[in-house]
Design an enzyme around this catalytic site. Structure first.
Site, mmCIF file in Angstrom:
data_model
loop_
_atom_site.group_PDB
_atom_site.id
_atom_site.type_symbol
_atom_site.label_atom_id
_atom_site.label_comp_id
_atom_site.label_asym_id
_atom_site.label_seq_id
_atom_site.Cartn_x
_atom_site.Cartn_y
_atom_site.Cartn_z
ATOM 1 N N CYS A 506 -83.981 12.469 8.918
ATOM 2 C CA CYS A 506 -84.372 13.643 9.702
ATOM 3 C C CYS A 506 -85.595 13.384 10.564
ATOM 4 C CB CYS A 506 -84.632 14.829 8.777
ATOM 5 S SG CYS A 506 -86.020 14.605 7.652
ATOM 6 N N CYS A 525 -86.461 11.324 2.877
ATOM 7 C CA CYS A 525 -87.050 12.456 2.163
ATOM 8 C C CYS A 525 -86.064 12.956 1.108
ATOM 9 C CB CYS A 525 -87.432 13.567 3.134
ATOM 10 S SG CYS A 525 -86.032 14.353 3.959
ATOM 11 N N HIS A 631 -38.351 19.710 -25.746
ATOM 12 C CA HIS A 631 -37.794 18.634 -24.934
ATOM 13 C C HIS A 631 -37.107 17.576 -25.780
ATOM 14 C CE1 HIS A 631 -37.650 15.287 -22.069
ATOM 15 N NE2 HIS A 631 -37.837 16.187 -21.121
ATOM 16 N N CYS A 636 -35.022 15.688 -18.917
ATOM 17 C CA CYS A 636 -35.800 16.688 -18.184
ATOM 18 C C CYS A 636 -34.886 17.627 -17.398
ATOM 19 C CB CYS A 636 -36.778 15.986 -17.242
ATOM 20 S SG CYS A 636 -37.996 14.949 -18.083
ATOM 21 N N CYS A 676 -55.747 16.351 12.261
ATOM 22 C CA CYS A 676 -54.552 15.547 12.507
ATOM 23 C C CYS A 676 -53.823 15.277 11.204
ATOM 24 C CB CYS A 676 -54.926 14.238 13.197
ATOM 25 S SG CYS A 676 -55.932 13.140 12.184
ATOM 26 N N HIS A 704 -46.632 7.833 22.561
ATOM 27 C CA HIS A 704 -46.152 8.164 23.901
ATOM 28 C C HIS A 704 -46.660 9.538 24.317
ATOM 29 C CE1 HIS A 704 -43.133 5.345 22.168
ATOM 30 N NE2 HIS A 704 -43.298 4.748 23.369
#
Length: 853
Positions: A506, A525, A631, A636, A676, A704
């Site tokens: 700074c 600092c 399970h 699954c 982006c 392009h």
């Protein structure tokens, strides 16, 4: 013998100038007192003559008591090193035998002195009979010609005085020990049986063997001498064939092992609960009582051995309530729980009203602290602050301090202490949150003379705790103020000398004490480092705090970060650093619990994940993150199709996860808000937001030129700039359509249910509403309607208005419209009654038209 000297007195009979049979017999009727000093009278020691032996009447015995020391025993007393070992030695006297019978616990030493004063050590092991004390006494008393009773009494008295601590040596020398022989009738071992003597006082559970010297047999450990009164309840233990203490064989070894086990069991009574507690703290799911059973069955008295046994045998019995955690488990300990925070008596919201006794003591203390304030005001403030001493005293102290700063001086000179009078007052003010207490309090004319003082021990615990808290807080605040003042003076001195240093970030100037540095000594600092670390840790999610100098590649040392960063930022920095290091080392094996996000390492081929968090302990599938108990035995996909609700939930979760991109390197979730489509993770990996593949730079995207939003006509690459909301909506619609088509194919058209959120109805078209007319202020007096607009019959030349040529029929130009004031009901926007003007004409319309009268 001098007082404090515990050394035993050894009597050498050969040192007497006359024959032992003459003068000794003359004085044997009375006791002889031996003392080192004529001024000090110690405990008298009775010296009595020994009974003459039948084998050799020229040799006498001197009986020496053995020292209680357990570290030095079994030594050899060498009176003359040149004496040969092969010389014959006489047997023990009957006096020695009688004393052994009377005092079985007393281990005595027999030193046989010849006429020339030399020691005759015994070289052959002697046999000791297992005989009770009663039989031995009977045999001894039945011997005619010897005063057995008197001899016993004298022996008991002699040994009792020799056992007194007054005659014990401070540094006992090692002495030789010999077994005593009683010429009695031999009994078979089967009749008597081996007996081992056991002390009443505590001994080590595992005694160490006694070293043998010069091949002289002896007991395994020394037996301390005790008075006769303590030995009445003891047993006489005499081994028939004395030998070396170790090794033992036969029934002796079995009895000794039983004795060791019994004593070890007594010692382990306190050890077993401690072992059980520590083991259950490390294995909270172990069944109750299993650890104690293992300790008794396998004799595991070591915590490490127990833990290794449980780790090597993971199928140990587990408790049914596995979610219940042991309260002393180290996994539940944290830095916050290690030290419970104290109550903040300055926080009004956390305080509860105290009882009347505490209120009275607090009021007395405050009246003693503030003698110029009225007792009524003090009690009123104490009552408003729930009767707590600390917060009330702080409020009074702040009010007095503010009064001292703002009260005017009575004279131009500055006084060390302000004068108080009856016209002076303070503004008592307390504000905290929504609580606001104010009152003006006047000082007394004179100080309060009578105050009630309390001793610190007489205070109630609650009042004492608040008083200590207030004193500690005031001390800390004073130290902090002194520290800030020192920093300010230091900065002023730096500035005066022109030695301020520039921050490389700074570019502000600071003293050296307010700067920090990287590993390459670039100074910054503290404020810049705090903001940089906060943005890196919370914003970017990075743990690498490199130097803020552009050309420097070093980082900030941990010591500098600990001195500068606040605790919240520092803890988050350590957390980020640990996550990145673990993810870098075990990227494929790091798994997080779907319920509590607790991380753990799991092999890639293991499908069941058991959460190690003691507060969770759930077992889930690694792939679909479903509960393992539901399970088990199903894939699954089968599990998802088994329950329609769960199937729909799984599809909706996929639709929700479509908005989140996960890093292919560290698995961190990413959401794009703007920018982006090249996404950068905190781990350094790059990915495309559209196709979610790993990329490097911008070559992956179309290069392009084309219109925004239009597809490229030359290539099919991803676009660099797209709206993230549209991309996510398209992906969600694709997942929804695929799931609905699959549901129609399986269940048919009739049982079709929409997956995902319900369709939103299009918003109804609302008829356009014209602009509302301009509101006309409601005046108190009605405004007269303006005259109709009439064009003049012929044009007149324009007349420029001058201060004295205004036409009579032309009034002043009205000012622009000003909306009415909100608090005024009358606008006072009245039109002139005799000047018909059009008020609704715009300002650029020009002068008002003329009217005909």
């Amino acid at each position: 013998m001098a007082e404090g000297n515990n050394k035993e007195e050894v009597i050498h009979l050969n040192n007497f100038p006359c024959h032992r049979g003459k003068e000794w017999m003359a004085v044997r009727e009375g006791p002889i007192t031996i003392s080192d000093s004529s001024d000090e009278e110690g405990i008298p020691m009775l010296v009595t003559p020994a009974t003459e032996q039948q084998e050799d009447d020229l040799d006498d015995d001197v009986i020496l008591t053995e020292d209680d020391s357990e570290d030095e025993y079994g030594g050899f007393l060498d009176l003359e090193s040149g004496k040969k070992e092969g010389e014959a030695k006489p047997g023990p006297s009957s006096k020695q035998t009688a004393d052994d019978i009377v005092n079985p616990r007393l281990e005595q030493k027999v030193i046989i002195l010849g006429e020339n004063g030399l020691l005759f050590p015994e070289s052959e092991p002697l046999e000791v009979q297992n005989q009770s004390s009663e039989d031995s006494e009977t045999e001894l008393l039945s011997n005619p010609g010897e005063p057995a009773a008197s001899v016993d009494d004298q022996l008991i008295g002699e040994e009792y005085w020799l056992d007194h601590p007054y005659f014990q040596a401070p540094n006992p020398q090692p002495q030789e020990r010999t077994n005593q022989v009683v010429p009695q009738e031999r009994h078979s071992e089967s009749e008597m049986g081996p007996m081992f003597f056991r002390h009443d006082f505590p001994e080590p559970a595992f005694p160490r063997p006694e070293p043998q010297q010069e091949g002289i047999p002896g007991p395994a450990s020394p037996q301390p001498a005790h008075p006769l009164g303590e030995l009445e309840d003891q047993q006489l233990a005499i081994d028939e064939d004395p030998g070396p203490a170790f090794p033992l064989s036969g029934p002796q070894e079995a009895n000794l092992a039983n004795m060791w086990e019994q004593e070890a069991a007594e010692v382990d009574q306190d050890l077993i609960p401690l072992l059980v507690k520590e083991t259950e703290a490390r294995f909270p799911d172990v069944a109750s009582g299993y650890v104690e059973e293992i300790i008794h069955l396998k004799n595991y008295y070591d915590l490490n051995v127990l833990c290794n046994f449980l780790l090597e045998n993971p199928d140990y019995p587990k408790r049914e309530d596995r979610l219940i955690i042991h309260p002393s488990s180290s996994l539940l300990a944290s830095q916050d729980d290690a030290k419970l925070p104290k109550i903040d008596f300055f926080d009004y919201s956390k305080l509860t009203p105290l009882d009347q006794r505490c209120f009275i003591q607090a009021a007395d203390l405050l009246m003693a602290d503030f003698k110029m304030l009225s007792s009524q005001d003090i009690k009123w403030a104490l009552h408003e602050l729930k009767g707590h001493y600390a917060i009330t005293r702080k409020a009074f102290s702040d009010a007095i301090k503010k009064w001292q700063e703002l009260s005017p001086e009575t004279s131009g000179k500055r006084k060390k202490r302000k004068e108080m009078n009856q016209y002076s007052f303070i503004d008592f003010k307390f504000e905290q949150g929504n609580i606001k207490i104010e009152k003006r309090m006047f000082f007394l004319e004179n100080k309060r003379r009578h105050c009630r003082y309390y001793d610190h021990q007489a205070l109630l615990p609650a009042v004492k705790q608040e008083q200590e808290f207030y004193e500690q807080k005031i001390k800390e605040m004073a130290e902090h103020e002194d520290f800030l003042l020192a920093l300010q003076m230091n900065e002023e001195q730096y500035q005066k000398d022109g030695q301020l240093i520039e921050c490389r970030c700074c570019y502000g100037e600071f003293p050296f004490e307010e700067l920090t540095q990287c590993a390459d000594a670039h100074l910054f600092c503290k404020e810049c480092l705090i903001r940089y670390a906060q943005e890196a840790v919370f914003g970017s999610g990075k743990s690498e705090l490199s130097c803020m100098e552009g050309s420097c590649t070093c980082s900030f040392p941990t010591s500098e970060l600990e001195k500068v960063l606040p605790q919240t930022i520092l803890y988050k920095y350590y957390e980020r650093k640990a996550e990145e290091e673990v993810a870098a080392a075990y990227a494929d094996e790091l798994v997080r619990c779907p319920s509590c996000s607790f991380p753990a390492l799991l092999d890639s081929d293991v499908k069941r994940f058991s959460c190690p968090n003691p507060r969770c302990r759930k077992e889930t599938c690694r792939k679909c993150q479903g509960l393992w108990k539901e399970h088990n035995g199903l894939t699954c996909e089968e599990l998802a199709e088994k329950d329609d609700i769960k199937y729909r939930t799984s599809i909706e979760e996929k639709m929700t996860a479509a908005r989140i991109r996960k890093c292919h390197k560290c698995g961190t979730g990413l959401i794009k808000s703007e920018g982006c489509n090249r996404m950068s993770c905190r781990c350094g990996a790059q990915m495309c937001y559209l196709c979610r593949v790993s990329i490097n730079g911008y070559d992956h995207f179309c290069q392009h030129p084309r219109s925004p939003g239009a597809p490229c006509q030359e290539c099919s690459r991803c676009s660099l700039w797209t709206d993230p909301t549209e991309d996510d909506e398209k992906l969600i619609e694709e997942i929804q359509k695929e799931a609905e088509e699959e549901q129609k194919r399986k269940n048919g058209e009739n049982t079709f249910k929409r997956i995902g959120p319900p369709l939103e109805k299009p918003a109804e078209k609302v008829q356009r509403v014209e602009a509302l007319p301009r509101p006309v202020p409601q005046n108190l007096h009605p405004q007269m309607p303006p005259y109709a607009f009439v064009h003049p019959p012929f044009p007149l030349p324009p007349v420029r208005p001058v201060f004295n040529n205004f036409p009579i029929n032309m009034g002043p130009v009205p000012a622009p419209y000003v909306p009415p004031l909100p608090n005024v009901r009358v606008n006072y926007d009245f039109g002139h009654m005799h000047v018909p003007l059009e008020h609704n004409l715009p300002m650029h319309f020009g002068p008002q038209p003329r009217h005909r009268f």
